[in-house]
Design an enzyme around this catalytic site. Sequence first.
Site, PDB file in Angstrom:
ATOM      1  N   ASP A 165       0.785  -1.247   0.000  1.00  0.00           N
ATOM      2  CA  ASP A 165       0.000   0.000   0.000  1.00  0.00           C
ATOM      3  C   ASP A 165       0.819   1.301   0.000  1.00  0.00           C
ATOM      4  O   ASP A 165       0.522   2.209   0.793  1.00  0.00           O
ATOM      5  CB  ASP A 165      -0.964   0.011   1.210  1.00  0.00           C
ATOM      6  CG  ASP A 165      -1.966  -1.145   1.186  1.00  0.00           C
ATOM      7  OD1 ASP A 165      -1.945  -1.941   0.237  1.00  0.00           O
ATOM      8  OD2 ASP A 165      -2.762  -1.247   2.134  1.00  0.00           O
TER       9      ASP A 165
ATOM     10  N   LYS B 266      -7.172  -4.944  -2.865  1.00  0.00           N
ATOM     11  CA  LYS B 266      -7.884  -5.532  -1.728  1.00  0.00           C
ATOM     12  C   LYS B 266      -8.822  -4.503  -1.114  1.00  0.00           C
ATOM     13  O   LYS B 266      -8.615  -3.304  -1.263  1.00  0.00           O
ATOM     14  CB  LYS B 266      -6.886  -6.057  -0.688  1.00  0.00           C
ATOM     15  CG  LYS B 266      -5.940  -4.985  -0.201  1.00  0.00           C
ATOM     16  CD  LYS B 266      -4.874  -5.536   0.696  1.00  0.00           C
ATOM     17  CE  LYS B 266      -3.978  -4.433   1.201  1.00  0.00           C
ATOM     18  NZ  LYS B 266      -4.677  -3.397   1.988  1.00  0.00           N
TER      19      LYS B 266
ATOM     20  N   CYS C  99      -1.693  -3.187   7.623  1.00  0.00           N
ATOM     21  CA  CYS C  99      -1.605  -4.060   6.451  1.00  0.00           C
ATOM     22  C   CYS C  99      -0.292  -4.832   6.359  1.00  0.00           C
ATOM     23  O   CYS C  99      -0.278  -5.981   5.922  1.00  0.00           O
ATOM     24  CB  CYS C  99      -1.900  -3.264   5.186  1.00  0.00           C
ATOM     25  SG  CYS C  99      -3.651  -2.763   5.116  1.00  0.00           S
TER      26      CYS C  99
HETATM   27  C1  VGL Z   1      -4.565   0.270   5.930  1.00  0.00           C
HETATM   28  C2  VGL Z   1      -6.105   1.035   7.434  1.00  0.00           C
HETATM   29  C3  VGL Z   1      -7.106   0.940   6.496  1.00  0.00           C
HETATM   30  C4  VGL Z   1      -3.141  -0.083   5.648  1.00  0.00           C
HETATM   31  C5  VGL Z   1      -5.555   0.159   4.973  1.00  0.00           C
HETATM   32  O1  VGL Z   1      -2.730  -0.078   4.479  1.00  0.00           O
HETATM   33  O2  VGL Z   1      -2.395  -0.369   6.628  1.00  0.00           O
HETATM   34  N1  VGL Z   1      -4.849   0.700   7.155  1.00  0.00           N
HETATM   35  N2  VGL Z   1      -6.813   0.512   5.256  1.00  0.00           N
END
Ligand code: VGL
Length: 211
Positions: free
Chosen positions: A14, A112, A157
């Site tokens: 991410d 995702k 994540c």
């Molecule tokens: C994430 C919170 C919500 C992450 C993704 O990438 O860690 N954290 N969505």
Amino acid sequence: MRIDTGRAAFIAVDPQNDFCPGGALAVPQGDEVMPILNDLARAFDVCVLTQDWHPAGHVSFASSHEGARPYDAASVDGRDATLWPDHCVQGSHGAAFHEALDQRPYRLVVRKGFRSGLDSYSAFFENDGRTPTGLDGYLRGLSLGTVVVAGLALDYCVYYSALDAARLGYTVFVVRDASRAVGAPAGSVDRALDDLRAHGVAIIDSSEVPR
Ligand code: VGL
Ligand code: ZN
């Protein structure tokens, strides 16, 4: 343990605008990981990106729950969940990869969190713990038994991706200096790192990856 970068997959989690300063769910110093991810990715044959990719009105958004505020703890479908600001909405600038990320080394992007009613932190399973993303099958198809995980956010994540990888039987490394954390609730980083170590995950520095 020395990492055999020819037999390991590098998973960059991410590295998106919304998780960087100025973004909707900004992780402190999130942008600082980009050059380190770029440097690491060049060392691996197989590199995979994950991309948080939510539809508008996603169940993980506080705005989808009457009276809730971002970072509140909530129960969603009987599971403990954290509610977030609206973030990584499909097709938005916030969902795009950070401009300092060199995307060239990556051969797969795993999206995702694209089901309205189900969140997904891990690169392997959605938060119901059983809906696969397909990444395990992809890595098995390439006969890879080791994963090296880094990115955003260390306590969400990255943590859940590394934990699932360990549970699936992979040899797992998390690159600490190539990751940054949300840091909420208090103690989330220490809890995540302790739990990863308890599951046999090695927490390493990027200097330990052979080039
Ligand atoms: C994430 C919170 C919500 C992450 C993704 O990438 O860690 N954290 N969505
Ligand atoms: Zn998300």
